[in-house]
Structures are given as C-alpha cells and as structure tokens.
Design a protein around this motif. Structure first.
Motif, PDB file in Angstrom:
ATOM      1  N   ALA A   8       0.831  -1.207   0.000  1.00  0.00           N
ATOM      2  CA  ALA A   8       0.000   0.000   0.000  1.00  0.00           C
ATOM      3  C   ALA A   8       0.867   1.258   0.000  1.00  0.00           C
ATOM      4  N   ILE A   9       1.937   1.248   0.794  1.00  0.00           N
ATOM      5  CA  ILE A   9       2.835   2.406   0.858  1.00  0.00           C
ATOM      6  C   ILE A   9       3.596   2.553  -0.459  1.00  0.00           C
ATOM      7  N   ILE A  10       4.065   1.436  -1.002  1.00  0.00           N
ATOM      8  CA  ILE A  10       4.806   1.488  -2.265  1.00  0.00           C
ATOM      9  C   ILE A  10       3.924   2.050  -3.375  1.00  0.00           C
ATOM     10  N   GLU A  11       2.696   1.572  -3.467  1.00  0.00           N
ATOM     11  CA  GLU A  11       1.794   2.083  -4.510  1.00  0.00           C
ATOM     12  C   GLU A  11       1.583   3.591  -4.358  1.00  0.00           C
ATOM     13  N   GLU A  12       1.311   4.022  -3.143  1.00  0.00           N
ATOM     14  CA  GLU A  12       1.075   5.452  -2.909  1.00  0.00           C
ATOM     15  C   GLU A  12       2.309   6.281  -3.258  1.00  0.00           C
ATOM     16  N   ARG A  13       3.486   5.778  -2.896  1.00  0.00           N
ATOM     17  CA  ARG A  13       4.717   6.515  -3.178  1.00  0.00           C
ATOM     18  C   ARG A  13       4.974   6.609  -4.687  1.00  0.00           C
ATOM     19  N   LEU A  14       4.760   5.528  -5.395  1.00  0.00           N
ATOM     20  CA  LEU A  14       4.953   5.535  -6.846  1.00  0.00           C
ATOM     21  C   LEU A  14       3.963   6.485  -7.527  1.00  0.00           C
ATOM     22  N   ASN A  37      13.186   7.296  -1.030  1.00  0.00           N
ATOM     23  CA  ASN A  37      12.287   7.365   0.139  1.00  0.00           C
ATOM     24  C   ASN A  37      11.024   6.542  -0.083  1.00  0.00           C
ATOM     25  N   LEU A  38      11.221   5.301  -0.533  1.00  0.00           N
ATOM     26  CA  LEU A  38      10.080   4.456  -0.886  1.00  0.00           C
ATOM     27  C   LEU A  38       9.247   4.073   0.330  1.00  0.00           C
ATOM     28  N   LEU A  39       9.911   3.724   1.432  1.00  0.00           N
ATOM     29  CA  LEU A  39       9.228   3.284   2.650  1.00  0.00           C
ATOM     30  C   LEU A  39       9.697   4.111   3.838  1.00  0.00           C
ATOM     31  N   PRO A  40       8.963   4.102   4.935  1.00  0.00           N
ATOM     32  CA  PRO A  40       9.437   4.784   6.147  1.00  0.00           C
ATOM     33  C   PRO A  40      10.814   4.264   6.555  1.00  0.00           C
ATOM     34  N   GLU A  41      11.688   5.175   6.961  1.00  0.00           N
ATOM     35  CA  GLU A  41      13.072   4.822   7.229  1.00  0.00           C
ATOM     36  C   GLU A  41      13.205   3.702   8.245  1.00  0.00           C
ATOM     37  N   ARG A 141      11.189 -12.293 -19.839  1.00  0.00           N
ATOM     38  CA  ARG A 141      11.554 -11.415 -18.728  1.00  0.00           C
ATOM     39  C   ARG A 141      11.538  -9.977 -19.255  1.00  0.00           C
ATOM     40  N   VAL A 142      10.740  -9.102 -18.628  1.00  0.00           N
ATOM     41  CA  VAL A 142      10.567  -7.763 -19.200  1.00  0.00           C
ATOM     42  C   VAL A 142      10.915  -6.615 -18.253  1.00  0.00           C
ATOM     43  N   LEU A 143      10.941  -6.853 -16.933  1.00  0.00           N
ATOM     44  CA  LEU A 143      11.221  -5.747 -16.012  1.00  0.00           C
ATOM     45  C   LEU A 143      11.925  -6.251 -14.770  1.00  0.00           C
ATOM     46  N   ASN A 144      12.902  -5.474 -14.333  1.00  0.00           N
ATOM     47  CA  ASN A 144      13.666  -5.758 -13.131  1.00  0.00           C
ATOM     48  C   ASN A 144      13.373  -4.671 -12.106  1.00  0.00           C
ATOM     49  N   LEU A 145      13.029  -5.060 -10.884  1.00  0.00           N
ATOM     50  CA  LEU A 145      12.791  -4.122  -9.786  1.00  0.00           C
ATOM     51  C   LEU A 145      13.863  -4.347  -8.727  1.00  0.00           C
ATOM     52  N   LEU A 146      14.654  -3.325  -8.443  1.00  0.00           N
ATOM     53  CA  LEU A 146      15.763  -3.416  -7.508  1.00  0.00           C
ATOM     54  C   LEU A 146      15.558  -2.413  -6.381  1.00  0.00           C
ATOM     55  N   TYR A 147      15.478  -2.921  -5.162  1.00  0.00           N
ATOM     56  CA  TYR A 147      15.237  -2.058  -4.003  1.00  0.00           C
ATOM     57  C   TYR A 147      16.445  -2.127  -3.078  1.00  0.00           C
ATOM     58  N   TYR A 148      17.125  -0.983  -2.923  1.00  0.00           N
ATOM     59  CA  TYR A 148      18.375  -0.903  -2.160  1.00  0.00           C
ATOM     60  C   TYR A 148      18.101  -0.464  -0.726  1.00  0.00           C
ATOM     61  N   VAL A 149      18.708  -1.174   0.234  1.00  0.00           N
ATOM     62  CA  VAL A 149      18.341  -0.947   1.635  1.00  0.00           C
ATOM     63  C   VAL A 149      19.539  -0.706   2.557  1.00  0.00           C
ATOM     64  N   LYS A 178      21.493   3.797  -3.585  1.00  0.00           N
ATOM     65  CA  LYS A 178      21.197   4.652  -2.436  1.00  0.00           C
ATOM     66  C   LYS A 178      20.158   4.012  -1.511  1.00  0.00           C
ATOM     67  N   PHE A 179      20.332   4.229  -0.218  1.00  0.00           N
ATOM     68  CA  PHE A 179      19.402   3.723   0.801  1.00  0.00           C
ATOM     69  C   PHE A 179      17.965   4.113   0.475  1.00  0.00           C
ATOM     70  N   ASN A 180      17.066   3.119   0.500  1.00  0.00           N
ATOM     71  CA  ASN A 180      15.621   3.339   0.335  1.00  0.00           C
ATOM     72  C   ASN A 180      15.266   3.801  -1.086  1.00  0.00           C
ATOM     73  N   ARG A 181      16.068   3.372  -2.059  1.00  0.00           N
ATOM     74  CA  ARG A 181      15.814   3.715  -3.465  1.00  0.00           C
ATOM     75  C   ARG A 181      15.327   2.473  -4.220  1.00  0.00           C
ATOM     76  N   LEU A 182      14.267   2.652  -5.012  1.00  0.00           N
ATOM     77  CA  LEU A 182      13.783   1.606  -5.909  1.00  0.00           C
ATOM     78  C   LEU A 182      14.120   1.994  -7.336  1.00  0.00           C
ATOM     79  N   ALA A 183      14.758   1.080  -8.066  1.00  0.00           N
ATOM     80  CA  ALA A 183      15.048   1.281  -9.484  1.00  0.00           C
ATOM     81  C   ALA A 183      14.240   0.286 -10.300  1.00  0.00           C
TER      82      ALA A 183
END
Length: 269
Positions: A8-14, A37-41, A141-149, A178-183
């Motif tokens: 829910a948070i990810i959808e709202e942030r995007l 800043n995808l999710l609360p720290e 395979r069409v999309l890669n989602l990378l979330y750095y923490v 970068k911390f809390n970054r989604l690519a």
C-alpha cells in the motif's frame, strides 16, 4: 508490517511521482527510472538488519560475476519474505504497468533469479543481458525491480547499477544503490547493465524481483542466455566471455531447459 501494508505504501509513493517516473522511464535505450524514500526509514532499517550473513547465501563467482544471492526466503527472517512479495502485490504491479506502459506483466512467485542479493568488498557484475525468459522458456523477462536498503551508501563505494545504453563498449549511466531507493529497469535485447565493483568493507543489500510477460518488449520473438561481456578495459576477458556466450547459447538451443538445475528459485512446499 506485512506485505500488504508495504504494498500500500509502495503504490502510494509511486503514484506520488507518477508523471516524473513515466517520463524518466522512456528517455533511454535501457528504459529505467528510480524513486527515493520508498518506505518509512525505520522499516527499511528493519529490512536491512534482517539480511543474513553472506556465508549463509549462495556465492556466484566467476569471470562474469561475484555476488551472494538467496531465493529460498523461508530460511530467513520473515520480514525479508514480506518485502520481496510486496512488490508482487496486484496494486504495485498495476501502478508499475502504468508507469512503464508494459502491460499484462506477471510476477514470479518462485523468484527465478529474484529474492535478495548482497555484494561485499570485491563483488561485481560485469556488463550483461539478463536471460530472455523464465526458467521454462514460456514467458519473457521484461522488467527488473531493484530495491536498495543499505544505509549511508554512496556512489564512490561501488555496487551501483550501470546502464549501457549504447552497448558495453560505450560510456554508461549510473544509478547509485542509495538507501531506500527503488530502481525499475526494462530487460530486452539491448538492456546491457552491470554492477560496479564494491570497494569498501561493507555490504550492499538489495531486494529484487522480475516481472514476466507472454510478449517480448521487442517487435519480434527472441531467445538468449544470460550474456556477459568484458568491461571496456577488459579486452581479454571480453573475448573469453563472448566464447562463453556462444557455447551456452548452443547448449540451450539443443537442451531447451538447460542441463544443470537452476538453484536460484524459491522451492515452495
């Protein structure tokens, strides 16, 4: 939090940066965009602290790559499974489809090449194309989602995503881990990418997912194995890796599903 709350948070942030992400994704040959800043720290720190010791993960080490990965998520802290599968929630999938304009995508519950990864000092990924299909060669395979923490991660540390829009011999773009970054990054016949060598005595931790589709992103059908090349300053390695591509491609032409069991999948009970 559980995966539904994360989703829910990810959808709202995007959606809060929808227009910028949509515009950014379309700009380059290797279509990509990133959001901070995808999710609360405090939640991201909880995810980071839950990462296992690298010795408990699978080491993939060769001329092509040097990294630690894991997909059997029930072996680790529950929070890791929750965040991995949050990116497979229908709400997240829908907004990502709208951002990328890649329709009818399907997440992979078996985490073929997905899950979590860790890169410590000396680890790297050479320029490569991800293999074109899922493990059964039924979907592209069409999309890669990378979330750095990893907290306080800087560009000069290495471990960053490099995008080679003009192929592996030309200059690359960099998305810092970068911390809390989604690519988000499209995967197709021209999506050359790599990860720069980690040069500090720390671990860069990442949560990863792939989305698949019955249709390729190109206007024609194709198949290729994961294809690694040398960096511009590695001419000898490049020749060796080109031979490696040719050999493995020939094997997969004869043996459609390969001859070695892929261990980087989530084998659910």
């Amino acid at each position: 939090m559980d995966r539904g709350q994360y989703a829910a948070i990810i959808e709202e942030r995007l959606r809060s940066e929808f227009v910028r992400l949509q515009d950014e994704f379309r700009k380059n040959t290797v279509q990509s965009c990133a959001i901070d800043n995808l999710l609360p720290e405090e939640e991201v720190l909880r995810i980071y602290k839950a990462f296992p010791e690298k010795e408990t993960m699978m080491l993939k080490k060769s001329l092509r790559e040097n990294k630690y990965v894991a997909a059997q998520m029930n072996k680790y802290s529950e929070v890791l499974e929750e965040i991995v599968f949050a990116f497979q929630d229908p709400r997240v999938l829908k907004v990502v489809e709208e951002i990328t304009n890649i329709l009818d995508m399907v997440p992979d519950e078996h985490l073929y090449a997905g899950g979590i990864s860790l890169m410590a000092k000396g680890n790297f990924l050479n320029p490569h194309l991800d293999n074109s299909h899922d493990k059964n060669r039924q979907m592209y395979r069409v999309l890669n989602l990378l979330y750095y923490v990893t907290p306080d991660w800087h560009d000069e540390f290495g471990g960053n995503l490099e995008l080679w829009d003009n192929g592996p011999k030309e200059p690359q773009r960099v998305i810092t881990a970068k911390f809390n970054r989604l690519a988000l990054m499209a995967t197709h016949e021209k999506s050359w990418h790599s990860v720069s060598q980690v040069v500090v005595d720390r671990s860069r931790c990442c949560v990863s997912n792939y989305y698949f589709s019955a249709k390729p992103l190109e206007d024609h059908e194709y198949f290729h194995v994961t294809s690694f090349r040398g960096r511009p300053e590695q001419p000898v390695r490049d020749l060796v890796l080109q031979g490696d591509i040719a050999l493995r491609q020939a094997v997969r032409t004869v043996f459609k599903k390969g001859i070695v069991e892929n261990k980087h999948v989530y084998k659910k009970d």
